[in-house]
Design a protein around this motif. Sequence first.
Motif, PDB file in Angstrom:
ATOM      1  N   GLY A 196       0.456  -1.116   0.079  1.00 17.29           N
ATOM      2  CA  GLY A 196      -0.155   0.224   0.280  1.00 17.29           C
ATOM      3  C   GLY A 196       0.847   1.037   0.247  1.00 17.29           C
ATOM      4  N   GLN A 197       1.802   1.454   0.358  1.00 18.93           N
ATOM      5  CA  GLN A 197       3.068   2.561   0.360  1.00 18.93           C
ATOM      6  C   GLN A 197       3.965   2.979  -0.739  1.00 18.93           C
ATOM      7  OE1 GLN A 197       4.109   3.883   4.050  1.00 18.93           O
ATOM      8  NE2 GLN A 197       2.018   3.387   4.503  1.00 18.93           N
ATOM      9  N   LYS A 198       4.648   3.350  -0.676  1.00 23.57           N
ATOM     10  CA  LYS A 198       6.148   3.539  -2.130  1.00 23.57           C
ATOM     11  C   LYS A 198       7.031   4.049  -1.081  1.00 23.57           C
ATOM     12  CE  LYS A 198       8.641   4.320  -6.670  1.00 23.57           C
ATOM     13  NZ  LYS A 198       8.148   5.919  -7.413  1.00 23.57           N
ATOM     14  N   CYS A 199       7.957   3.405  -0.782  1.00 21.72           N
ATOM     15  CA  CYS A 199       9.227   4.223   0.393  1.00 21.72           C
ATOM     16  C   CYS A 199      10.596   3.656  -0.790  1.00 21.72           C
ATOM     17  CB  CYS A 199       9.348   3.512   1.375  1.00 21.72           C
ATOM     18  SG  CYS A 199       7.803   3.366   1.579  1.00 21.72           S
ATOM     19  N   ARG A 200      11.672   4.863  -0.404  1.00 27.61           N
ATOM     20  CA  ARG A 200      12.921   4.686  -1.041  1.00 27.61           C
ATOM     21  C   ARG A 200      13.715   4.757  -0.076  1.00 27.61           C
ATOM     22  NH1 ARG A 200      13.187   9.700  -5.558  1.00 27.61           N
ATOM     23  NH2 ARG A 200      13.936  10.557  -3.398  1.00 27.61           N
ATOM     24  N   VAL A 201      15.149   4.277   0.035  1.00 30.40           N
ATOM     25  CA  VAL A 201      16.227   4.692   1.009  1.00 30.40           C
ATOM     26  C   VAL A 201      16.632   5.212  -0.407  1.00 30.40           C
ATOM     27  CG1 VAL A 201      17.938   4.075   2.412  1.00 30.40           C
ATOM     28  CG2 VAL A 201      15.210   3.408   2.746  1.00 30.40           C
ATOM     29  N   LEU A 202      17.421   6.110  -0.320  1.00 30.60           N
ATOM     30  CA  LEU A 202      18.797   6.974  -1.101  1.00 30.60           C
ATOM     31  C   LEU A 202      19.693   7.015   0.459  1.00 30.60           C
ATOM     32  CD1 LEU A 202      17.546  10.577  -2.179  1.00 30.60           C
ATOM     33  CD2 LEU A 202      16.916   7.820  -3.169  1.00 30.60           C
TER      34      LEU A 202
END
Length: 71
Positions: free
Chosen positions: A15-21
């Motif tokens: 249900g979510q889109k997350c990013r780690v940079l």
Amino acid sequence: MKNYQHIEVPIVIPGQKCRVLVGSGLLSRTGTLARESDLRGTCAVITDENVGRLHGDAVMKSLADAGYQAH
């Protein structure tokens, strides 16, 4: 404007889109990156004493410069 190099690691949460940079220069760009991701509202910066002492001011300034209220 500098061309920062980083890698992006996608995180899948139902249900979510997350990013780690991961990369150099990202902490001072926190506010800009949040705006580019269309994030809105108040920010909570969660850290410990050691990391906060070393990097907290850069993150808080970046968020404030981008128009966020951060605590």
